[in-house]
Design a protein around this motif. Structure first.
Motif, PDB file in Angstrom:
ATOM      1  N   THR A 107      63.582  42.778  25.973  1.00  0.00           N
ATOM      2  CA  THR A 107      62.468  43.726  26.054  1.00  0.00           C
ATOM      3  C   THR A 107      61.268  43.101  26.758  1.00  0.00           C
ATOM      4  O   THR A 107      60.402  43.812  27.240  1.00  0.00           O
ATOM      5  CB  THR A 107      62.024  44.197  24.648  1.00  0.00           C
ATOM      6  N   GLN A 108      61.235  41.761  26.797  1.00  0.00           N
ATOM      7  CA  GLN A 108      60.110  41.078  27.440  1.00  0.00           C
ATOM      8  C   GLN A 108      60.336  40.849  28.929  1.00  0.00           C
ATOM      9  O   GLN A 108      59.410  40.927  29.727  1.00  0.00           O
ATOM     10  CB  GLN A 108      59.862  39.726  26.746  1.00  0.00           C
TER      11      GLN A 108
ATOM     12  N   PRO B 280      62.890  42.425  31.106  1.00  0.00           N
ATOM     13  CA  PRO B 280      64.029  43.315  31.372  1.00  0.00           C
ATOM     14  C   PRO B 280      64.643  43.127  32.769  1.00  0.00           C
ATOM     15  O   PRO B 280      65.864  43.148  32.908  1.00  0.00           O
ATOM     16  CB  PRO B 280      63.451  44.722  31.203  1.00  0.00           C
ATOM     17  N   LEU B 281      63.806  42.897  33.780  1.00  0.00           N
ATOM     18  CA  LEU B 281      64.376  42.792  35.132  1.00  0.00           C
ATOM     19  C   LEU B 281      65.302  41.587  35.233  1.00  0.00           C
ATOM     20  O   LEU B 281      66.337  41.640  35.908  1.00  0.00           O
ATOM     21  CB  LEU B 281      63.272  42.713  36.191  1.00  0.00           C
TER      22      LEU B 281
ATOM     23  N   TYR C 183      68.575  42.711  33.792  1.00  0.00           N
ATOM     24  CA  TYR C 183      69.350  43.551  34.713  1.00  0.00           C
ATOM     25  C   TYR C 183      69.928  42.711  35.854  1.00  0.00           C
ATOM     26  O   TYR C 183      71.054  42.918  36.287  1.00  0.00           O
ATOM     27  CB  TYR C 183      68.495  44.710  35.241  1.00  0.00           C
ATOM     28  N   ALA C 184      69.145  41.733  36.324  1.00  0.00           N
ATOM     29  CA  ALA C 184      69.630  40.882  37.414  1.00  0.00           C
ATOM     30  C   ALA C 184      70.802  40.027  36.943  1.00  0.00           C
ATOM     31  O   ALA C 184      71.851  39.976  37.590  1.00  0.00           O
ATOM     32  CB  ALA C 184      68.494  40.003  37.946  1.00  0.00           C
TER      33      ALA C 184
ATOM     34  N   SER D 298      73.430  43.102  38.045  1.00  0.00           N
ATOM     35  CA  SER D 298      73.648  42.743  39.445  1.00  0.00           C
ATOM     36  C   SER D 298      74.697  41.648  39.568  1.00  0.00           C
ATOM     37  O   SER D 298      75.523  41.666  40.489  1.00  0.00           O
ATOM     38  CB  SER D 298      72.339  42.288  40.105  1.00  0.00           C
TER      39      SER D 298
ATOM     40  N   ARG E  97      79.403  58.083  21.217  1.00  0.00           N
ATOM     41  CA  ARG E  97      78.569  58.107  22.436  1.00  0.00           C
ATOM     42  C   ARG E  97      77.784  56.816  22.544  1.00  0.00           C
ATOM     43  O   ARG E  97      77.324  56.286  21.537  1.00  0.00           O
ATOM     44  CB  ARG E  97      77.635  59.336  22.438  1.00  0.00           C
TER      45      ARG E  97
ATOM     46  N   PRO F  55      72.387  53.025  24.061  1.00  0.00           N
ATOM     47  CA  PRO F  55      71.786  51.713  23.853  1.00  0.00           C
ATOM     48  C   PRO F  55      70.279  51.829  23.730  1.00  0.00           C
ATOM     49  O   PRO F  55      69.665  52.686  24.360  1.00  0.00           O
ATOM     50  CB  PRO F  55      72.165  50.962  25.123  1.00  0.00           C
TER      51      PRO F  55
ATOM     52  N   SER G 102      68.096  48.804  23.580  1.00  0.00           N
ATOM     53  CA  SER G 102      67.370  47.684  24.192  1.00  0.00           C
ATOM     54  C   SER G 102      67.825  47.528  25.637  1.00  0.00           C
ATOM     55  O   SER G 102      68.908  47.968  26.011  1.00  0.00           O
ATOM     56  CB  SER G 102      67.681  46.396  23.432  1.00  0.00           C
ATOM     57  N   PRO G 103      66.996  46.873  26.449  1.00  0.00           N
ATOM     58  CA  PRO G 103      67.447  46.557  27.811  1.00  0.00           C
ATOM     59  C   PRO G 103      68.787  45.810  27.792  1.00  0.00           C
ATOM     60  O   PRO G 103      69.666  46.111  28.606  1.00  0.00           O
ATOM     61  CB  PRO G 103      66.318  45.680  28.353  1.00  0.00           C
TER      62      PRO G 103
ATOM     63  N   LYS H 207      71.490  48.250  27.325  1.00  0.00           N
ATOM     64  CA  LYS H 207      71.648  49.079  28.522  1.00  0.00           C
ATOM     65  C   LYS H 207      72.403  48.329  29.606  1.00  0.00           C
ATOM     66  O   LYS H 207      73.204  48.916  30.338  1.00  0.00           O
ATOM     67  CB  LYS H 207      70.272  49.536  29.026  1.00  0.00           C
TER      68      LYS H 207
ATOM     69  N   VAL I 110      76.062  48.686  28.865  1.00  0.00           N
ATOM     70  CA  VAL I 110      76.596  50.001  29.226  1.00  0.00           C
ATOM     71  C   VAL I 110      76.735  50.127  30.741  1.00  0.00           C
ATOM     72  O   VAL I 110      77.758  50.601  31.248  1.00  0.00           O
ATOM     73  CB  VAL I 110      75.713  51.135  28.667  1.00  0.00           C
ATOM     74  N   ALA I 111      75.712  49.684  31.470  1.00  0.00           N
ATOM     75  CA  ALA I 111      75.776  49.788  32.931  1.00  0.00           C
ATOM     76  C   ALA I 111      76.989  49.020  33.466  1.00  0.00           C
ATOM     77  O   ALA I 111      77.676  49.486  34.378  1.00  0.00           O
ATOM     78  CB  ALA I 111      74.479  49.269  33.559  1.00  0.00           C
TER      79      ALA I 111
ATOM     80  N   TRP J 291      80.101  50.984  32.804  1.00  0.00           N
ATOM     81  CA  TRP J 291      80.177  52.080  33.787  1.00  0.00           C
ATOM     82  C   TRP J 291      80.746  51.594  35.110  1.00  0.00           C
ATOM     83  O   TRP J 291      81.664  52.198  35.677  1.00  0.00           O
ATOM     84  CB  TRP J 291      78.781  52.643  34.042  1.00  0.00           C
TER      85      TRP J 291
ATOM     86  N   TYR K  57      76.538  51.460  43.283  1.00  0.00           N
ATOM     87  CA  TYR K  57      75.752  50.617  42.371  1.00  0.00           C
ATOM     88  C   TYR K  57      74.914  49.610  43.161  1.00  0.00           C
ATOM     89  O   TYR K  57      73.780  49.323  42.806  1.00  0.00           O
ATOM     90  CB  TYR K  57      76.661  49.916  41.356  1.00  0.00           C
TER      91      TYR K  57
ATOM     92  N   SER L 153      71.221  47.887  42.330  1.00  0.00           N
ATOM     93  CA  SER L 153      70.763  46.542  42.703  1.00  0.00           C
ATOM     94  C   SER L 153      69.560  46.620  43.645  1.00  0.00           C
ATOM     95  O   SER L 153      68.626  45.825  43.530  1.00  0.00           O
ATOM     96  CB  SER L 153      71.890  45.743  43.365  1.00  0.00           C
TER      97      SER L 153
ATOM     98  N   LEU M  82      66.508  47.406  41.605  1.00  0.00           N
ATOM     99  CA  LEU M  82      66.111  46.209  40.862  1.00  0.00           C
ATOM    100  C   LEU M  82      65.347  45.244  41.756  1.00  0.00           C
ATOM    101  O   LEU M  82      64.272  44.738  41.397  1.00  0.00           O
ATOM    102  CB  LEU M  82      67.357  45.517  40.291  1.00  0.00           C
TER     103      LEU M  82
ATOM    104  N   LYS N  54      75.336  57.988  37.204  1.00  0.00           N
ATOM    105  CA  LYS N  54      75.119  56.786  36.397  1.00  0.00           C
ATOM    106  C   LYS N  54      74.122  55.841  37.066  1.00  0.00           C
ATOM    107  O   LYS N  54      73.313  55.200  36.391  1.00  0.00           O
ATOM    108  CB  LYS N  54      76.444  56.075  36.143  1.00  0.00           C
TER     109      LYS N  54
ATOM    110  N   TRP O 126      66.480  53.588  33.443  1.00  0.00           N
ATOM    111  CA  TRP O 126      66.417  52.575  32.380  1.00  0.00           C
ATOM    112  C   TRP O 126      65.599  51.366  32.812  1.00  0.00           C
ATOM    113  O   TRP O 126      64.716  50.898  32.097  1.00  0.00           O
ATOM    114  CB  TRP O 126      67.830  52.088  32.024  1.00  0.00           C
TER     115      TRP O 126
ATOM    116  N   ASP P  81      62.180  50.290  31.140  1.00  0.00           N
ATOM    117  CA  ASP P  81      62.118  49.009  30.430  1.00  0.00           C
ATOM    118  C   ASP P  81      61.045  48.101  31.029  1.00  0.00           C
ATOM    119  O   ASP P  81      60.371  47.369  30.302  1.00  0.00           O
ATOM    120  CB  ASP P  81      63.482  48.309  30.463  1.00  0.00           C
TER     121      ASP P  81
ATOM    122  N   SER Q 144      57.828  46.764  28.994  1.00  0.00           N
ATOM    123  CA  SER Q 144      57.607  45.319  28.840  1.00  0.00           C
ATOM    124  C   SER Q 144      56.176  44.922  29.206  1.00  0.00           C
ATOM    125  O   SER Q 144      55.699  43.873  28.784  1.00  0.00           O
ATOM    126  CB  SER Q 144      58.599  44.517  29.693  1.00  0.00           C
TER     127      SER Q 144
END
Lengths: 395, 395
Positions: A117-118, A120-121, A124-125, A129, A168, A171, A173-174, A177, A180-181, A184, B124, B129, B132, B177, B184, B188, B192
């Motif tokens: 949560t602090q 997030p990027l 995700y990276a 990614s 279902r 999510p 929190s980041p 998520k 889930v991503a 997917w 994606y 990406s 991001l 998606k 998301w 997020d 943050s």
């Protein structure tokens, strides 16, 4: 053994789950394990230990000298690399050539809900990614089997307990998520190869509940950097004196319990803990990775039972299906360690739900998964590891 | 005008929605527009036309010569670059310096639902990406305002019509998606920065239903490469003779209708079309981007009404809230073009649902959004563009 070892790449191989998975894969004698790890939250020593342990166990199990191939199967090709660097990953695949890597067990990820949560990027990276880039490189090198390390966090606050795989995904929190991503992406990739022209991409996603414990030898275990974010390693660090100087009365030794007014057995939150070796066993205790995990997927896709909409992707919960409360865990660790833990109840923590318990029937039926090791075994194994390695692999 | 133009970066600025958004931003006289486009599905000519059109309209609206700053505001800094290349995007931001780019309207994306099921990893990469990496570069250069182009596809098959923004997101295609994953990430990131220490990141997500039409001048419009995937441009290509040689009896001129047995007014699927200039107007017909879109978000975050859990991110549906059926669209295009379209009903298409209609009240109330242009106006504007540019910008 006249057959060639199948090359399996484990990402995050040096981490807590990774090292136990690598150990389990090696023990089958069917795989040559390759590891990629950036050592963000692990040390290379874990894999040296796994390798030495596997070789020593192999030798003592034989009445003869091990063959060259048997010895080879205990050695790990350990690469230090970051999955976010597509070129590094590509270079590693190139070492083994087209079709050289048979399958991937993708475990590497950032995994702290609070931290996610602090920053997030960064999550995700590192999680999304990096997984995308791994899938792209796999496709390029003709590697089309993947086991993905997912998490019970994909469900968020579940509408029903125990949690089925068909619940279902919502999510919260980041971190959740990113899981889930990734599911997917992997599912969509599998589905896209079901056009009758492509070579099918096969995948399963394993949604872990709460992995715990360590190898019973005490040689391999969880070694979090900094203050442990999870309950069991935290208790182990307190008992071994890394936190609170081994003094139960020390302020720092007192375990903060987030709420004791939940509608559970004793008011504290209930979670589904499973032994990390049971988790790893879902992958391959007796060659399941080959015989069951991917074979069953092939059947679904290519066989007569295939229906439109059937994906080659399938997700499985890995848990015992049994809940234990925070206070029950503390009691079990008291028993295992002899340390007189003290607790202090503070307010509920945002985002916590009373119960998170898996419905693991699908993994039992389709993967032959079972999680026989009890909470007491988890605590005893954890404590054996922690006592022998108070500073983790760093000692 | 004594004030400095705010620099706004539009990604995918040369595309169909992008070019109309750029036009609308320029018309406010408040912004200097920077565009990034890789011209995957667009041509640089669209932006030259937008720029010339805006200058010409400016001149004819004045009783004096335009000032230097007024002329400057009609010029577009158009960069050809791919958002998946983090270094290219970084280089473009560096041209404007720290804090130089005031805000971003992020439109660039791959957008074909069907194609996304065939090449999901590409979707994606290009959508998730790339977004991001854009967010990372924005953070680095002190740019903390973003309008994200989302889509009604985030809802999948909605449980209720009209669709409210609070409807759970259950995307069904890889394309959908990618849109959810981007929402998301952006949400997020915003959350943050609400720690009381960071500079808040502000974002809105606009979930477009079915954008249609073109600028009434006939100079700017939709120019899909290859056979149009959407109904209105497809009808325009048929009417102008790019498909079926302008002969209503030609096999290729016959419109395939996917199912006429849905529980709708005439059995064909009903969608919510809105004029692309109404869509762009949500962003900024009269300086809303500054006055409303981001200002309102700041209020929520920094003001006394801020509650824990309030995100700086908010999503809005953009649609008319009125459904039109496939056959009604065909009729409207008959009227606009005079072309005698013929239709052939074939089976239902997998994934189609009878109704997709927005509940646009939130955008109306909070963004001052309105979509007054009728279906007949959309068709007339589309046809004016297509007739004047039978081969699109390529002519």
């Amino acid at each position: 053994m006249p057959f060639e070892l199948k090359k399996v790449l484990v990402t995050g191989g040096a981490g807590y789950i990774g090292s136990h998975v690598v150990y389990t894969l090696i023990k089958t004698g069917q795989y040559k394990v390759i590891s990629i790890d950036n050592h963000h939250n692990s040390l290379p020593a874990s894999l040296s230990r796994v390798s030495a342990l596997a070789l020593s166990e192999l030798k003592s199990s034989l009445n003869r000298d091990p063959t060259e191939s048997e010895v080879e199967s205990t050695k790990i090709d350990a690469h230090t690399a970051d999955l976010t660097s597509s070129s590094s990953v590509n270079q590693i695949f190139s070492l083994y050539g087209q079709g050289g890597i048979w399958g991937v067990v993708h475990i590497a990820a950032f995994k702290a809900v609070g931290e996610s949560t602090q920053i997030p990027l960064t999550y995700y990276a590192n999680n999304v990614s990096a997984t995308l880039s791994l899938l792209q490189v796999m496709t390029q090198w003709g590697c089309r089997r993947i086991v993905y390390s997912s998490s019970a966090t994909v469900y968020g606050t579940p509408p029903e307990i125990p949690i089925k795989e068909t619940t279902r995904r919502e999510p919260e929190s980041p971190y959740g998520k990113t899981k889930v991503a990734c599911e997917w992406m992997i599912e969509d990739l599998c589905t896209s190869t079901m056009d009758g022209k492509s070579v099918p991409f096969q995948a399963i996603s394993l949604r872990y509940f709460n992995p715990a414990g360590a190898h019973p030898s005490g040689l391999v275990g969880e070694d979090p950097k900094g203050r442990p974010g999870n309950l069991l390693p935290l208790l182990a660090h307190i008992a071994v004196g890394r936190i609170g100087n081994g003094d139960p009365a020390n302020e720092k030794s007192i375990l903060k319990v987030f709420g004791d007014d939940y509608p559970t057995v004793d008011g504290t939150c209930v979670r589904d803990y499973l032994h990390v070796l049971d988790l790893a066993g879902a992958l391959d205790e007796e060659g399941k990775l080959n015989e069951r995990v991917f074979k069953s997927r092939t059947d679904i896709v290519g066989g007569k039972d295939r229906r439109p909409g059937d994906a080659k992707f399938k997700a499985y919960n890995l848990g015992k299906g049994i809940g234990v409360s925070v206070l029950e865990i503390v009691e079990a660790m008291k028993k295992a360690t002899g340390f007189q833990f003290r607790t202090e109840v503070i307010g509920r923590r945002a985002g916590d739900v009373p119960y998170l318990i898996a419905e693991p029937t699908l993994a039992q039926t389709e993967l032959g998964f079972s999680a026989p090791r009890t909470l007491d075994v988890m605590c005893a194994d954890l404590w054996r590891w922690q006592k022998a390695n108070p500073q983790g692999y760093d000692a």
